[in-house]
Motif scaffolding. Structure first.
Motif, short mmCIF file in Angstrom:
data_model
loop_
_atom_site.label_atom_id
_atom_site.label_comp_id
_atom_site.label_asym_id
_atom_site.label_seq_id
_atom_site.Cartn_x
_atom_site.Cartn_y
_atom_site.Cartn_z
N VAL A 305 -15.93 -9.42 -32.21
CA VAL A 305 -16.30 -10.78 -32.59
C VAL A 305 -15.11 -11.70 -32.34
N LEU A 306 -15.37 -12.81 -31.65
CA LEU A 306 -14.36 -13.83 -31.40
C LEU A 306 -14.48 -14.95 -32.42
N CYS A 307 -13.35 -15.39 -32.95
CA CYS A 307 -13.31 -16.50 -33.91
C CYS A 307 -12.34 -17.56 -33.40
N PRO A 308 -12.70 -18.84 -33.51
CA PRO A 308 -11.75 -19.87 -33.09
C PRO A 308 -10.52 -19.92 -33.97
N TYR A 445 -13.84 -21.96 -20.36
CA TYR A 445 -14.88 -21.33 -21.17
C TYR A 445 -14.69 -21.68 -22.65
N SER A 446 -15.79 -21.93 -23.32
CA SER A 446 -15.76 -22.11 -24.77
C SER A 446 -15.74 -20.74 -25.43
N VAL A 447 -15.56 -20.76 -26.76
CA VAL A 447 -15.53 -19.49 -27.50
C VAL A 447 -16.89 -18.80 -27.42
N ASP A 452 -20.20 -14.34 -25.03
CA ASP A 452 -21.27 -13.80 -24.19
C ASP A 452 -20.72 -12.94 -23.06
N LEU A 453 -19.66 -13.40 -22.42
CA LEU A 453 -19.04 -12.61 -21.36
C LEU A 453 -18.48 -11.29 -21.91
#
Length: 704
Positions: A305-308, A445-447, A452-453
């Protein structure tokens, strides 16, 4: 010819042995069983392996066997010392058996060394006289006897002149008190910023004076102190060392690689910043934070999971739920990335247990048994430990300052940066020396897009051979995480774990609040609904909480809470101004609005709360239009892409209130909330909160 000396002792009928501290006599041998008779006449049958394994076992009266030659140590001696030891070996053998090559060797026995004509003492005296005449120096019979006994005990190593094999002390002839002071100075500086070696000298002098008195211990020269510090310092303590130092956690501690024999037996979780720039919602370019869970047995990345912004405890808790459910394949993905097209996975057998696997991505699904985490406040928080306890997961904190305890997940971060991040625009490299001059211009690219990538790349990753995965029947072939999972599933079995939307709510942080006649008030926000009517002003049935009720909340979206009513179920209670605020916000944003509000008459609390809600809506619109300040953009960036949907009321058989997100969740399956910012100003409809940022949790709950 005499019998061979120094032969290995043997156990035969009539021999006496010492076993369990008692002397026994061997009376019979039957295969691997040895029959013994004790001093009291009692008998016992013992397996030969068990008898020989006894620490005090010995054959009484047998010669002590010669030790195995220590060739490794022998080779460390100088060549001249080895040649002299080999010469002594021939002379000692001749004294013992008459032949320089040992018992059974070819050659004739010389007259003075014939065991049948001369005693051992006479042969030793003859050898002493011979060696003296050959130039060995003044050799006495006692010297020959000492060398013979040393050869009997230690072999060639015992015949060496050990003055040539002595290892020099690393501290030389330095005063032990000075050495102790240097060690103490290094210990005191450990864990602090590194200075120069010369900066340690005053501390060493102070330690010597405190422990032994002023002027008691002579202080050596600076060159001697420099040599002592360099010699005694551990790896990574010297300021002149390389940039990449040996971690202090491995000093004095044995490194044991993590092993697991079944999927989920041990899962390692950690968080780091990716080496790539992403475009945040507020327009800033920064490195997003990645939290992953890696299964030790299969090396599978169960969740990512990516978080800003910084990972919260609730993010780590929700990460647990991501591991236990199949990840749906995206419609745009190639068929090879779907589980029903993956040859390595036992799809048909697993599909009979869980029909959701038909449209799932070709990634392992594992419920952890044990989770290894560091001691970060996110992973030792009450929310995370409660989530693990509710799912039956054991939490194992790693030792302090011991990155090797989570070596697998640490190495996986390196693989993600090397195999995924470096191929993205905006890649920063591992340090500033590897960063390009126009990295900020390349980032695009946005978060959410990067997430998605990453989801698609993770499916490719599980088809990639891993050098750390080997099948016992095919040790030379590196398996993929999917192949290893398939092999271990056949042994450990597969049990699907039902997780519903209600389970997600149970993972949220908890607080206790009273239900007043006006609803539930938290930080000047009022939460109310018609279903609270029977409980207004009433005490909670939970004893020991002073009449307060159990409240669950999402720190990333405080527009609604969930209260546990007497029926035991969590029921959603919205903020009375939720329809006026179309984007999630957290406590920090709300506190910012309160501090910026113009002081006035707050006697009318309802009007004051409405004014705060209007100010919050205006803040969100300024951020959307690009007219917000830097502080305002940073506040709103923390809540971007982190909504949490409520539980389906169908999960516990209750009617959802009209207009609640539980009834509106079927309106769409969009996992993002970006489109909510483009709503017209006069649109009063509330924003449907759907999705965890990875998939639709409502639909996920209905499939169980």
């Amino acid at each position: 010819m005499t019998a061979r000396r120094n032969a290995r002792p043997s156990v035969k009928v009539g021999a006496q042995v010492r076993f369990r501290g008692v002397k026994w006599q061997v009376v019979a041998l039957s295969g691997q069983v040895i029959h013994l008779v004790g001093p009291d006449g009692g008998g016992e049958a013992v397996l030969a392996g068990y008898l020989f394994a006894d620490p005090g076992f010995s054959v009484i009266g047998a010669d002590v066997p010669q030790a195995a030659p220590q060739w490794g140590l022998f080779e460390t001696a100088p060549a001249t010392a080895r040649e002299k030891a080999m010469a002594w070996q021939r002379h000692v053998r001749e004294v013992e058996c008459g032949l320089a090559g040992g018992p059974g060797s070819a050659g004739a026995v010389r007259e003075h060394y014939d065991p049948e004509r001369h005693t051992l003492a006479e042969r030793e005296q003859a050898k002493a006289e011979e060696l003296t005449a050959l130039g060995f120096g003044r050799v006495s019979r006692t010297t020959v006897q000492r060398m013979r006994l040393a050869y009997r005990k230690q072999g060639l190593w015992g015949l060496l002149d050990h003055r040539t094999t002595r290892s020099s002390s690393p501290t030389g002839r330095s005063d032990e008190r000075v050495v102790a002071a240097v060690r103490e100075a290094l210990r005191r500086r450990r864990g602090r910023s590194k200075g120069t070696i010369n900066g340690l000298f005053p501390l060493i002098n102070q330690i010597l004076e405190d422990q032994h008195g002023p002027g008691t211990v002579p202080v050596p020269s600076q060159a001697t102190l420099y040599r002592l510090v360099t010699t005694l310092a551990r790896p990574g303590e010297l300021p002149s060392g390389p940039v990449r130092q040996v971690p202090a956690s491995v000093e004095g501690r044995a490194f044991t690689p993590a092993t697991a024999l079944r999927p989920g037996e041990q899962v390692q979780i950690d968080t780091t910043r990716l080496d790539v720039l992403a475009l945040f919602d507020d327009g800033r370019l920064a490195r997003p934070e990645l939290t992953i869970a890696v299964d030790v047995a299969t090396r599978a990345i169960l969740a990512a999971v990516l978080c800003p912004s910084a990972t919260k405890a609730v993010d780590a808790a929700l990460l647990l739920a991501e591991m236990a459910v199949p990840h749906p394949a995206r419609p745009t993905w190639p068929d090879i990335l779907r589980m029903d097209h993956a040859r390595a996975l036992p799809h048909q057998r697993l599909a009979t247990l869980d029909e959701r696997l038909a449209g799932a991505a070709a990634r392992p699904v594992v419920l952890p048994e044990t989770i290894v985490v560091d001691r970060g406040k996110v992973f030792v928080s009450a929310a995370f430990t409660a989530a693990c306890e509710s799912l039956g997961i054991s939490v194992q904190p790693a030792p302090p300052r011991a990155p090797t305890a989570k070596g697998i997940v640490e190495r996986t971060f390196g693989s993600i940066n090397a195999l995924f991040c470096q191929h993205l625009p905006g890649y920063t490299g591992s340090n500033v020396t590897r960063r390009g001059p126009d990295t900020e211009k390349d980032a695009c690219y946005s978060v959410a897009q990067m997430q998605d990538l990453l989801d698609e790349w993770l499916v490719h990753y599980h088809h990639r051979p891993h050098e750390g995965l080997r099948h016992p029947m095919m040790p030379r072939k590196a398996l993929t995480p999917n192949e290893m999972w398939a092999a271990l599933v056949a042994v450990a079995g597969y049990v699907p774990v039902p997780l519903t939307g209600r389970d997600y709510l149970e993972l949220l942080p908890v607080r206790w609040q009273a239900i007043t006649p006006g609803g539930i008030t938290i930080h000047h926000r009022t939460y109310d609904a018609d279903l609270l009517a029977p409980h207004r002003g009433q005490a909670s049935p939970v004893a020991g909480r002073g009449g307060k009720w159990e409240i669950h909340y999402n720190p990333h979206d405080v527009r609604q809470i969930w209260v546990r009513l007497p029926d035991g179920e969590l029921t959603e209670i919205p903020w009375i101004h939720r329809d006026h605020v179309h984007r999630p916000f957290d406590e920090r944003t709300w506190q910012h609005i309160r501090t910026q509000a113009v002081d006035g008459n707050h006697s009318d609390t309802k009007q004051h709360e409405a004014a705060l809600a209007d100010a919050l809506d205006q803040l969100m619109r300024r951020v959307t239009s690009g007219h917000a300040t830097t502080t305002e953009r940073a506040l709103m960036a923390r809540t971007a892409h982190r909504p949490l949907p409520p539980a389906r009321d169908g999960d516990h058989g209750t009617e959802a209130p009209a207009g609640s997100p539980a009834q509106q969740g079927d309106a769409g399956n969009d996992d993002s909330i970006d489109d909510l910012d483009n709503l017209p100003d006069d649109d009063p409809s509330p924003a449907p909160a759907t999705g965890f940022g990875l998939y639709n949790a409502h639909e996920e709950a209905d499939k169980w």
